[in-house]
Design an enzyme around this catalytic site. Structure first.
Site, PDB file in Angstrom:
ATOM      1  N   SER A 167       0.838  -1.203   0.000  1.00  0.00           N
ATOM      2  CA  SER A 167       0.000   0.000   0.000  1.00  0.00           C
ATOM      3  C   SER A 167       0.871   1.251   0.000  1.00  0.00           C
ATOM      4  O   SER A 167       0.395   2.347  -0.287  1.00  0.00           O
ATOM      5  CB  SER A 167      -0.926   0.006   1.217  1.00  0.00           C
ATOM      6  OG  SER A 167      -0.160   0.012   2.405  1.00  0.00           O
ATOM      7  N   GLU A 168       2.156   1.102   0.349  1.00  0.00           N
ATOM      8  CA  GLU A 168       3.053   2.254   0.381  1.00  0.00           C
ATOM      9  C   GLU A 168       3.684   2.536  -0.992  1.00  0.00           C
ATOM     10  O   GLU A 168       4.544   3.395  -1.119  1.00  0.00           O
ATOM     11  CB  GLU A 168       4.106   2.059   1.462  1.00  0.00           C
ATOM     12  CG  GLU A 168       3.488   2.232   2.851  1.00  0.00           C
ATOM     13  CD  GLU A 168       4.402   1.873   3.999  1.00  0.00           C
ATOM     14  OE1 GLU A 168       5.582   1.599   3.755  1.00  0.00           O
ATOM     15  OE2 GLU A 168       3.920   1.864   5.127  1.00  0.00           O
ATOM     16  N   HIS A 222      12.795   1.646   2.418  1.00  0.00           N
ATOM     17  CA  HIS A 222      11.890   2.165   3.454  1.00  0.00           C
ATOM     18  C   HIS A 222      11.936   1.235   4.653  1.00  0.00           C
ATOM     19  O   HIS A 222      11.732   0.030   4.515  1.00  0.00           O
ATOM     20  CB  HIS A 222      10.471   2.258   2.889  1.00  0.00           C
ATOM     21  CG  HIS A 222       9.444   2.551   3.935  1.00  0.00           C
ATOM     22  ND1 HIS A 222       9.571   3.582   4.835  1.00  0.00           N
ATOM     23  CD2 HIS A 222       8.272   1.944   4.232  1.00  0.00           C
ATOM     24  CE1 HIS A 222       8.525   3.586   5.636  1.00  0.00           C
ATOM     25  NE2 HIS A 222       7.735   2.607   5.300  1.00  0.00           N
ATOM     26  N   HIS A 229       6.081   7.158  11.841  1.00  0.00           N
ATOM     27  CA  HIS A 229       6.029   6.044  10.910  1.00  0.00           C
ATOM     28  C   HIS A 229       7.379   5.344  10.729  1.00  0.00           C
ATOM     29  O   HIS A 229       7.540   4.199  11.141  1.00  0.00           O
ATOM     30  CB  HIS A 229       5.493   6.561   9.572  1.00  0.00           C
ATOM     31  CG  HIS A 229       5.298   5.500   8.545  1.00  0.00           C
ATOM     32  ND1 HIS A 229       4.388   5.615   7.526  1.00  0.00           N
ATOM     33  CD2 HIS A 229       5.905   4.306   8.351  1.00  0.00           C
ATOM     34  CE1 HIS A 229       4.426   4.535   6.778  1.00  0.00           C
ATOM     35  NE2 HIS A 229       5.356   3.721   7.250  1.00  0.00           N
TER      36      HIS A 229
HETATM   37 ZN   LIG Z   1       6.118   1.933   6.373  1.00  0.00          ZN
END
Ligand SMILES: [Zn+2]
Length: 172
Positions: free
Chosen positions: A28-29, A48, A113
Site C-alpha cells: 500500500s506504500e 523504506h 512512521h
Molecule cells: Zn512503512
C-alpha cells in the site's frame, strides 16, 4: 519466508501493475515510492524501514542534525535529516508528505512512521538507511550523555566540502 524475483511486483508511475508473477498485490506504500521517483529523477532505488532509533525520532517529529561527518554521504542540503509530516499510510497525504523533504536529503524520517533512504543504486539506498539508523543511534546517545542538551552539529557548507583526498596516488 524469503523474497524471490517472483514476488517482485512491477509497476509504472501511474500506479498500474504491469507484472505480478506470484499474483501479489503491491505494498500500500507504493504510492509513496512513486511520488519519490517523480520528485527525484536521479533516484532509482528506495529503501523504506521502520528502524528503531530513526523511527523514535520520527515519533517525536524531531529532525536529526549532522553530528558526525559520515552523514555527508546523505546529501543533507539543510544539514539535518528532515521529517516528512504525518500522513496516514496508503493515502495521498502520506505520499505527498515526502515530496519536499526528499528533495532536501537522501535520507528522511516520516512522522510517526519510519524512515527512507534513496539512491540510484539499490545497495546504496539500503546502505543510506543503515547510515541513517546509525546516525540516529549516535545522536540519541550524544543527547543522553549530554543530559538532553543538543550536541554541536555541522553546518551544511562544511558537509558539502567533503572530497576524496587528492594526496592519494594510484599507480594506474
Ligand atoms: Zn512503512
Amino acid at each position: 519466508m524469503h523474497l524471490t524475483p517472483r514476488d517482485i511486483v512491477v509497476m509504472d508511475v501511474e500506479a498500474n501493475v504491469i507484472e505480478s508473477e506470484a499474483g501479489l498485490r503491491p505494498t500500500s506504500e507504493c504510492l509513496m515510492h512513486i511520488e519519490i521517483y517523480k520528485a527525484r529523477p536521479d533516484v532509482f532505488a528506495i529503501s523504506h524501514t521502520h528502524s528503531l532509533y530513526a523511527t523514535s525520532f520520527a515519533v517525536l517529529n524531531k529532525p536529526i542534525p549532522a553530528v558526525v561527518y559520515e552523514c555527508a554521504i546523505l546529501n543533507l542540503k539543510d544539514g539535518v535529516i528532515p521529517v516528512a509530516p504525518y500522513g496516514r499510510p496508503g493515502t495521498p497525504a502520506l505520499s505527498n508528505s515526502v515530496i519536499e523533504p526528499i528533495k532536501r536529503a537522501d535520507a528522511i524520517l516520516m512522522e510517526k512512521h519510519g524512515a527512507i533512504g534513496v539512491d540510484k543504486d539499490p545497495y546504496e539506498a539500503v546502505l543510506k538507511s543503515a547510515y541513517l539508523e546509525e546516525m540516529a543511534q549516535i545522536y540519541y546517545h550524544a543527547l543522553v550523555i549530554n543530559g538532553g542538551k543538543e550536541p554541536e552539529s555541522f553546518a551544511p557548507e562544511e558537509l558539502q566540502r567533503w572530497a576524496y583526498p587528492s594526496q592519494i596516488k594510484f599507480s594506474r
